[in-house]
Design an enzyme around this catalytic site. Structure first.
Site, short mmCIF file in Angstrom:
data_model
loop_
_atom_site.label_atom_id
_atom_site.label_comp_id
_atom_site.label_asym_id
_atom_site.label_seq_id
_atom_site.Cartn_x
_atom_site.Cartn_y
_atom_site.Cartn_z
N ASP A 73 -4.25 5.13 6.30
CA ASP A 73 -4.66 6.53 7.15
C ASP A 73 -5.32 6.61 8.22
O ASP A 73 -4.86 6.05 9.46
CB ASP A 73 -4.85 7.79 5.69
CG ASP A 73 -5.71 9.06 6.06
OD1 ASP A 73 -4.91 9.71 7.30
OD2 ASP A 73 -6.72 9.56 5.78
N ARG A 93 1.04 12.16 -9.35
CA ARG A 93 1.65 10.43 -9.13
C ARG A 93 3.33 10.25 -8.99
O ARG A 93 3.33 9.34 -8.69
CB ARG A 93 0.43 9.60 -9.55
CG ARG A 93 -0.34 9.80 -9.09
CD ARG A 93 -1.53 8.28 -9.77
NE ARG A 93 -3.31 8.04 -9.31
CZ ARG A 93 -3.02 8.22 -8.05
NH1 ARG A 93 -3.11 7.05 -7.65
NH2 ARG A 93 -4.62 8.44 -8.77
N PHE A 115 -1.36 16.27 3.93
CA PHE A 115 -1.80 15.92 2.65
C PHE A 115 0.02 15.62 2.00
O PHE A 115 0.31 16.48 1.69
CB PHE A 115 -2.42 16.26 1.93
CG PHE A 115 -3.65 15.69 1.48
CD1 PHE A 115 -4.49 15.04 1.72
CD2 PHE A 115 -3.25 15.58 -0.02
CE1 PHE A 115 -4.88 13.83 0.72
CE2 PHE A 115 -3.67 14.81 -1.24
CZ PHE A 115 -4.80 14.22 -0.87
N GLU A 133 0.78 -1.06 -0.37
CA GLU A 133 0.16 -0.28 -0.20
C GLU A 133 0.75 1.10 0.54
O GLU A 133 1.94 1.51 0.31
CB GLU A 133 -0.84 -0.80 1.52
CG GLU A 133 -2.02 1.06 1.36
CD GLU A 133 -2.76 1.22 0.25
OE1 GLU A 133 -2.14 1.73 -0.95
OE2 GLU A 133 -3.99 1.77 0.80
#
Ligand code: IMP
Ligand code: MG
Length: 176
Positions: A99, A161, A148, A95
């Site tokens: 979170d 990404r 974030f 992963e």
């Protein structure tokens, strides 16, 4: 990149992935491993980790969607399901980030029902402060603060990404 601050550099990521690869190889002592890459965020991490491992690795892919935010219901939906059989396999879920822990809690239960020989979790990042489900990853690249982050697979609205590092988005203050 504008509006981004580097949190973890490309060099640091590569170094840490090498360490994780060695740790996992030592733990599995040459046994075959099945990596389950959680799309899309984990593709970069999955590939880099696998390239550093000398053992045989099978790849499976899962894509889920989760609903976050204020009205979060914690509902996880399967968008792309496993194609292969993981019964009696040594499975490691790969992963990008843990979170709240909802996604992995759901996936862990789901994959357990397929009766793998072993099931572990390897996450590149871990935001422990944000956890609402009791969930611990077996292998963690970096523990990070409640910020974030983007890059190395992680996105904000499908952007960033492909950055080779992990950056923190500095959201612009709205003028009132
Ligand atoms: P959880 O179910 O709350 O643990 O959410 C995990 C998923 O939320 C991750 O796989 C990411 O797709 C997304 N996510 C959580 N935090 C971040 C972040 O800081 N940046 C980008 N995506 C994130
Ligand atoms: Mg994800």
């Amino acid at each position: 990149m504008e509006g981004l601050k580097v949190l973890i550099s490309e060099e640091e990521i590569q170094k840490r992935i090498s360490e994780l690869a060695k740790q996992i190889c030592d733990d599995y002592k040459g046994q075959d491993i099945t990596f389950i890459c959680i799309l899309k965020g984990s593709i970069f991490f999955t590939v880099e980790l696998a390239k550093k491992m000398p053992c045989d690795i099978n790849f499976e892919f899962i894509r889920v969607s989760s609903y976050h935010g204020e009205n979060s219901t914690g509902v996880i939906k399967m968008k792309v399901d496993l194609q292969g059989d993981i019964k009696d396999k040594n499975v490691i879920i790969i992963e990008d980030i843990v979170d709240t822990g909802r996604t992995l809690s759901y996936l862990k239960e789901y994959l357990k029902s397929k009766e793998p020989r072993s099931l572990k979790i390897c996450s590149m990042l871990d935001k422990k402060e944000r956890r609402v489900c009791k969930l611990d990853a077996d292998y963690v690249g970096f523990n990070i603060p409640d910020k974030f982050v983007v890059g190395y697979g992680l996105d904000v609205d499908e952007k960033y990404r492909n950055l080779p590092y992990i950056g923190v988005v500095e959201f612009e203050e709205e003028n009132s």
